[in-house]
Design an enzyme around this catalytic site. Structure first.
Site, mmCIF file in Angstrom:
data_model
loop_
_atom_site.group_PDB
_atom_site.id
_atom_site.type_symbol
_atom_site.label_atom_id
_atom_site.label_comp_id
_atom_site.label_asym_id
_atom_site.label_seq_id
_atom_site.Cartn_x
_atom_site.Cartn_y
_atom_site.Cartn_z
ATOM 1 N N ARG A 1 39.296 5.102 -6.266
ATOM 2 C CA ARG A 1 39.104 5.635 -4.925
ATOM 3 C C ARG A 1 40.021 6.848 -4.778
ATOM 4 O O ARG A 1 41.227 6.757 -5.001
ATOM 5 C CB ARG A 1 39.467 4.586 -3.882
ATOM 6 C CG ARG A 1 39.441 5.119 -2.451
ATOM 7 C CD ARG A 1 40.314 4.291 -1.558
ATOM 8 N NE ARG A 1 40.298 4.770 -0.176
ATOM 9 C CZ ARG A 1 41.241 4.503 0.716
ATOM 10 N NH1 ARG A 1 42.279 3.767 0.375
ATOM 11 N NH2 ARG A 1 41.165 4.970 1.939
ATOM 12 N N GLY B 1 40.720 -5.388 11.014
ATOM 13 C CA GLY B 1 39.416 -5.660 11.619
ATOM 14 C C GLY B 1 38.859 -7.019 11.254
ATOM 15 O O GLY B 1 38.227 -7.691 12.069
ATOM 16 N N HIS C 1 37.695 7.065 4.588
ATOM 17 C CA HIS C 1 37.240 5.664 4.531
ATOM 18 C C HIS C 1 35.720 5.597 4.356
ATOM 19 O O HIS C 1 35.080 4.606 4.710
ATOM 20 C CB HIS C 1 37.629 4.883 5.812
ATOM 21 C CG HIS C 1 39.092 4.778 6.036
ATOM 22 N ND1 HIS C 1 39.671 4.892 7.286
ATOM 23 C CD2 HIS C 1 40.115 4.573 5.177
ATOM 24 C CE1 HIS C 1 40.985 4.767 7.190
ATOM 25 N NE2 HIS C 1 41.273 4.563 5.918
ATOM 26 N N HIS D 1 36.937 0.709 10.959
ATOM 27 C CA HIS D 1 37.779 0.342 9.812
ATOM 28 C C HIS D 1 39.224 0.311 10.292
ATOM 29 O O HIS D 1 39.804 1.350 10.620
ATOM 30 C CB HIS D 1 37.597 1.375 8.693
ATOM 31 C CG HIS D 1 38.456 1.118 7.487
ATOM 32 N ND1 HIS D 1 37.944 0.630 6.299
ATOM 33 C CD2 HIS D 1 39.781 1.300 7.275
ATOM 34 C CE1 HIS D 1 38.920 0.522 5.417
ATOM 35 N NE2 HIS D 1 40.051 0.919 5.988
ATOM 36 N N LEU D 2 39.805 -0.896 10.341
ATOM 37 C CA LEU D 2 41.164 -1.063 10.848
ATOM 38 C C LEU D 2 42.050 -1.677 9.769
ATOM 39 O O LEU D 2 41.849 -2.819 9.359
ATOM 40 C CB LEU D 2 41.174 -1.963 12.085
ATOM 41 C CG LEU D 2 40.342 -1.496 13.286
ATOM 42 C CD1 LEU D 2 40.413 -2.531 14.403
ATOM 43 C CD2 LEU D 2 40.821 -0.137 13.782
ATOM 44 N N GLY D 3 43.017 -0.894 9.311
ATOM 45 C CA GLY D 3 43.967 -1.375 8.322
ATOM 46 C C GLY D 3 45.268 -0.615 8.511
ATOM 47 O O GLY D 3 45.658 -0.304 9.628
ATOM 48 N N ARG E 1 50.379 -8.067 11.314
ATOM 49 C CA ARG E 1 50.774 -9.466 11.372
ATOM 50 C C ARG E 1 52.167 -9.608 11.985
ATOM 51 O O ARG E 1 52.413 -10.505 12.806
ATOM 52 C CB ARG E 1 50.735 -10.081 9.965
ATOM 53 C CG ARG E 1 49.333 -10.242 9.415
ATOM 54 C CD ARG E 1 49.318 -10.534 7.931
ATOM 55 N NE ARG E 1 49.778 -9.389 7.150
ATOM 56 C CZ ARG E 1 49.684 -9.298 5.819
ATOM 57 N NH1 ARG E 1 49.154 -10.301 5.134
ATOM 58 N NH2 ARG E 1 50.113 -8.228 5.182
ATOM 59 N N ASN F 1 41.885 0.768 -6.160
ATOM 60 C CA ASN F 1 41.798 1.321 -4.806
ATOM 61 C C ASN F 1 43.220 1.418 -4.252
ATOM 62 O O ASN F 1 43.764 0.466 -3.718
ATOM 63 C CB ASN F 1 40.931 0.412 -3.930
ATOM 64 C CG ASN F 1 40.785 0.918 -2.504
ATOM 65 O OD1 ASN F 1 41.461 1.847 -2.082
ATOM 66 N ND2 ASN F 1 39.898 0.289 -1.751
ATOM 67 N N GLU G 1 35.159 -2.118 -0.775
ATOM 68 C CA GLU G 1 35.157 -0.763 -1.325
ATOM 69 C C GLU G 1 35.105 -0.788 -2.845
ATOM 70 O O GLU G 1 34.484 0.080 -3.465
ATOM 71 C CB GLU G 1 36.409 -0.017 -0.857
ATOM 72 C CG GLU G 1 36.464 0.233 0.641
ATOM 73 C CD GLU G 1 37.817 0.744 1.093
ATOM 74 O OE1 GLU G 1 37.891 1.914 1.501
ATOM 75 O OE2 GLU G 1 38.785 -0.024 1.052
ATOM 76 N N ASN H 1 40.742 -9.676 10.228
ATOM 77 C CA ASN H 1 41.668 -10.799 10.405
ATOM 78 C C ASN H 1 42.354 -10.891 11.758
ATOM 79 O O ASN H 1 42.882 -11.948 12.100
ATOM 80 C CB ASN H 1 42.749 -10.730 9.316
ATOM 81 C CG ASN H 1 42.175 -10.909 7.929
ATOM 82 O OD1 ASN H 1 41.601 -11.940 7.613
ATOM 83 N ND2 ASN H 1 42.312 -9.894 7.090
ATOM 84 N N LYS I 1 44.402 -2.342 -4.058
ATOM 85 C CA LYS I 1 43.410 -3.380 -4.278
ATOM 86 C C LYS I 1 42.786 -3.136 -5.654
ATOM 87 O O LYS I 1 42.576 -1.994 -6.045
ATOM 88 C CB LYS I 1 42.329 -3.337 -3.203
ATOM 89 C CG LYS I 1 42.813 -3.641 -1.795
ATOM 90 C CD LYS I 1 41.656 -3.522 -0.805
ATOM 91 C CE LYS I 1 42.110 -3.718 0.617
ATOM 92 N NZ LYS I 1 40.993 -3.524 1.579
ATOM 93 N N ARG J 1 50.782 6.645 11.027
ATOM 94 C CA ARG J 1 50.231 7.948 11.421
ATOM 95 C C ARG J 1 49.881 7.957 12.903
ATOM 96 O O ARG J 1 49.425 6.956 13.453
ATOM 97 C CB ARG J 1 48.997 8.260 10.562
ATOM 98 C CG ARG J 1 49.363 8.704 9.157
ATOM 99 C CD ARG J 1 48.155 8.743 8.245
ATOM 100 N NE ARG J 1 47.887 7.430 7.662
ATOM 101 C CZ ARG J 1 46.774 7.120 7.034
ATOM 102 N NH1 ARG J 1 45.801 7.997 6.928
ATOM 103 N NH2 ARG J 1 46.616 5.902 6.523
ATOM 104 N N GLY K 1 45.513 2.406 7.493
ATOM 105 C CA GLY K 1 44.819 3.569 8.029
ATOM 106 C C GLY K 1 43.629 3.082 8.836
ATOM 107 O O GLY K 1 43.064 2.028 8.538
#
Length: 396
Positions: A90, A331, A179, A206-208, A283, A7, A383, A333, A14, A239, A210
């Site tokens: 992916r 999302g 996503h 979905h928060l990362g 972080r 992924n 995923e 953490n 990942k 973005r 992207g």
């Protein structure tokens, strides 16, 4: 059957190795901060857990390091690449060509390359993963699972843009959404967790690196924030998310920017990077905000504000909401981001429990109070498992 899942994100890889159909995880890990400062690789099996900081300039280098762990004489989990029956990938953008999982051949690879311009941070990385995997695992079937597939159920009023009809009819210009693998996985997990009780209307966030938000009705996507390419909607790592399109013309016509410069700005230099003068990792941004950095504080507030805007929009689209799901790296953490998103939404019956929210999710967690009319769930996405399941189903 051993299926390796790759992924590739815009700045991460990942990976998980599954024994299917039992869904046993043989090993897993992540390559983080590719091309950024202090990149690292994590590798975990039943007997070993390793984390190393090392130079990882691009996705090719990252994938090669993953394979070295898999084959390592001391900590590896396979003795030969021939043990891998399939590699599931992916792929972010499937355009109008791909609406389901496919076995990769030269024609499929060509079409994925043709879509580079629509997902310039992702499809090239996805393609690189395919090419490297073909070299390393020549006997394995290569499978592509597309992020856009889950959103094929959107009604035309949601996916069509208000531009001349020919652009959809002749050039397939429309909202595709991304996503999808993650949104599908956590929506199904929410329905399963709530045992079908009052969960026909779900909003998944979905928060990362992207970010996207999706309205899910009866298990199907009916609207989503990302569009023709993965730039619209929420504020992301690099973005911009939604902007007024006239800004692009102003930059080109009045300020002298070239179109490729504007594209690079919107894809790589905007979002949290632009707002914080260089930081993309939440972080780091949260640590600086906690230390009093006003730019980082504002960036977090803007990101939460945009999410709330979309929440209100999708509650209207769904005519209510039964559950809201947070997922992906931020999302799952980020305690501050979930708090900022959910506070002051009491009109919608949303009431977050701050004590329950004070955790990093490793399983499904509830973060709503007993009086909340809306379930607030944090569900770790997987995923890779979803890709493994779809890959196995295709081959069998």
């Amino acid at each position: 059957m051993k299926i390796l899942i790759i992924n590739s994100g815009s700045s991460s890889i990942k990976y998980q190795l599954f024994n299917m159909p039992s869904e046993e995880v043989i090993c897993s890990g992540i390559v983080e901060r590719i091309g950024l400062e202090n990149p690292k690789i994590k590798y975990k099996s039943n007997s070993d857990e390793i984390e190393r900081v090392c130079r990882i300039a691009n996705h090719k280098v990252g994938l090669e390091k993953v394979v070295k762990f898999l084959l390592d004489a001391e900590v590896g989990v396979i003795k030969s690449t021939s043990e891998i029956s399939a590699v599931g990938h992916r792929v972010v953008h499937g355009g109008s060509t791909f609406s389901k999982t496919v076995v990769i051949n030269e024609e499929v690879k060509t079409k994925i390359k043709d879509l580079f311009s629509l997902a310039p941070l992702h499809n090239p990385a996805n393609y690189e993963g395919i090419v490297v995997a073909e070299e390393i695992f020549p006997e394995a079937k290569q499978i592509a699972v597309f992020d856009t597939a889950f959103h094929q159920t959107m009604p035309i009023e949601a996916y069509k843009y208000a531009i001349p009809n020919k652009f959809l009819d002749e050039f397939s210009i429309r909202r595709y959404g991304f996503h999808g693998t993650s949104h599908k996985y956590v929506a199904e997990k929410a329905i399963e967790y709530l045992e079908g009780k009052n969960c026909s209307k779900i909003i998944t966030i979905h928060l990362g690196g992207g970010c996207s938000i999706t309205a899910v009705k009866d298990g199907k996507s009916i609207d989503t924030s990302l569009g023709f390419g993965p730039v619209a909607g929420l504020i992301m790592g690099g973005r911009s998310g939604d902007i007024d399109s006239s800004i692009i013309f102003h930059l080109v016509n009045n300020l002298g920017y070239e179109l490729n410069e504007v594209n690079n700005i919107l894809q790589k230099e905007s979002g949290m990077v632009g707002l914080t003068d260089g930081l993309s990792d939440y972080r780091d941004i949260e640590a600086e905000a906690e230390a009093g950095d006003e730019k980082c504080q504002l960036a977090l507030e803007m990101a939460a504000y945009r999410i709330r805007q979309y929440l209100g929009s999708y509650i209207a689209v769904l005519n209510g909401v039964d559950a809201i799901v947070f997922t992906a790296g931020v999302g799952e953490n980020s305690v501050p981001m979930r708090k900022m998103v959910c506070e002051n939404l009491d009109f919608f019956g949303i009431d977050i429990d701050l004590e329950k929210n004070n955790m990093k999710a490793r399983k499904i967690e509830e973060i709503h109070t007993s009086k909340s009319k809306v379930k607030l769930l944090v569900i770790p996405t997987n995923e890779e498992l979803e890709i493994a399941k779809q890959s196995f189903e295709l081959l069998n």
